[in-house]
Design an enzyme around this catalytic site. Sequence first.
Site, short mmCIF file in Angstrom:
data_model
loop_
_atom_site.label_atom_id
_atom_site.label_comp_id
_atom_site.label_asym_id
_atom_site.label_seq_id
_atom_site.Cartn_x
_atom_site.Cartn_y
_atom_site.Cartn_z
N HIS A 191 0.83 -1.21 0.00
CA HIS A 191 0.00 0.00 0.00
C HIS A 191 0.87 1.27 0.00
O HIS A 191 0.44 2.33 0.47
CB HIS A 191 -0.94 0.04 1.21
CG HIS A 191 -1.83 -1.15 1.33
ND1 HIS A 191 -3.09 -1.20 0.76
CD2 HIS A 191 -1.65 -2.35 1.93
CE1 HIS A 191 -3.64 -2.38 1.01
NE2 HIS A 191 -2.78 -3.11 1.71
N SER A 321 15.98 17.80 -17.41
CA SER A 321 15.15 18.99 -17.41
C SER A 321 15.81 20.10 -18.21
O SER A 321 17.04 20.24 -18.22
CB SER A 321 14.92 19.48 -15.97
OG SER A 321 14.25 20.72 -15.96
N LYS A 327 19.25 17.70 -12.92
CA LYS A 327 18.15 16.75 -12.73
C LYS A 327 18.29 15.57 -13.70
O LYS A 327 18.51 15.75 -14.89
CB LYS A 327 16.81 17.44 -12.97
CG LYS A 327 15.60 16.64 -12.48
CD LYS A 327 14.35 17.50 -12.56
CE LYS A 327 13.18 16.83 -11.83
NZ LYS A 327 12.73 15.63 -12.53
N GLU A 334 10.39 5.32 -18.29
CA GLU A 334 9.19 6.03 -18.74
C GLU A 334 8.81 5.62 -20.16
O GLU A 334 7.61 5.56 -20.50
CB GLU A 334 9.43 7.54 -18.65
CG GLU A 334 9.51 8.06 -17.22
CD GLU A 334 9.99 9.49 -17.14
OE1 GLU A 334 10.20 10.11 -18.21
OE2 GLU A 334 10.16 10.01 -16.01
#
Length: 471
Positions: A191, A321, A327, A334
Amino acid sequence: MSDEDSDVRIEEDSLGEMAVPSDAYWGAQTQRAVENFPISGITFGRRYVRALGVVKKAAAQANRDLGTVPEDKADAIVEAADEVIAGEHDGQFPVDVFQTGSGTSTNMNANEVIANRATELYGGEVGTREIHPNDHVNFGQSSNDVIPTAMHVAALEAVEKDVTPALDQLREALAAKAESFDDVVKTGRTHLQDATPVTLGQEFGGYRTQVEKGLARVDKTREHLAELALGGTAVGTGLNTHEEFPARAAEYITKETGVQFREADDHFEAQAAHDAMSEAHGALRTVAGSLNKIANDLRLLASGPRNGLGEIDQPENQPGSSIMPGKINPVVAEAVNQVHKQVVGNDAAVSAGAAEGQIDLNLYKPVLAHNFLQSAELIANASEAFADKFVAKLEADREHCERQVEQSMALATALNPQIGYDKASEVAKAALKEGRTVREVAVEKGYLTEDEADDVLDPRKMTERGILGED
């Protein structure tokens, strides 16, 4: 015929004359299809065009053996089909995927290209039909059996030569990480909340097993994809086809591809329904879902680097980025996530199309073939990239994992057999409220001695089956 200074030549079909580009091997029916279907700009790719060449070559070989096409003309057809198989004429297949549902336009595209090229090899002139697209290249065949045959050939070749090796590469990469991360104890999560300890190796072993089971699911689709409709002609009866043609052609297709194929059990089923495509794509969809789950998990485990879970360090594949310096994003993972969404969409098209057979013919053949082959290509390419550019380059942050485990409230679970659920809950709540460890609170309250705490609250032991503290 065209003259030397013309950009077009005139070819004929049953509807009359058509102007065709002078440098094209295709003929009138292909040109009509190009003009009739300016739908998507999407044409069949390498896998399917190759499969068409394989089918036409095998048909010519079988017809040559059976004496239904003259040997010299069959030999020229075989040579021209070999060029199609090799990819020498991919630009000669301009017909849109969204066309007549039987794929007749694409079948005639193959017939015309191979006939004109074979005529050229035979010593004739393109457009003269010395080797005829229907009477010779398409002898004993119909679009209704050729297109699903090419679909199964392309699909099973894609599974065996693209998808399976790529998934096996990913399985090996995950297996290697499962072994190297076996000693890294970390906090389990259910969870998305802290749970009892696991090893990072156990989690990666789970990912490895997902891929292994995906390979097994894909492998099970071979039995039905191996069935070929060729020989059923228009409706499955085999009208105008030699009785030995289907089995003989299937043998030649097997020899050409190195993949085992056979004549369909029932030609009526093979042309009117495409349940095998729906079944096989369902396996691909399931595999894509597995890859999506794994990619999502690795993105979460690598989140941070300072304010996320940060249990694994991801590779620096590219700057993440355009505005935030330094970053790094999990870009390969992805891409895998996005492949999953495309495959799910393709599956909707395949399952819907496969269910739309009407009486003696399913009229969604081109879109079934296109979507299946796109999914296979995406899964294969994504699996290879995921294995090579992401999974193989992951590293564990061992110190961070160890610190997190020690602070986890879920360690209190191991207290249940020793002091009971209620007291264990009391310890966990106090530890959370006071910012202390479960170990510290349990010892302070007198529920465990220091030695007992070392035994019962050993995170490594918690990653194995058993009850801690038992003699």
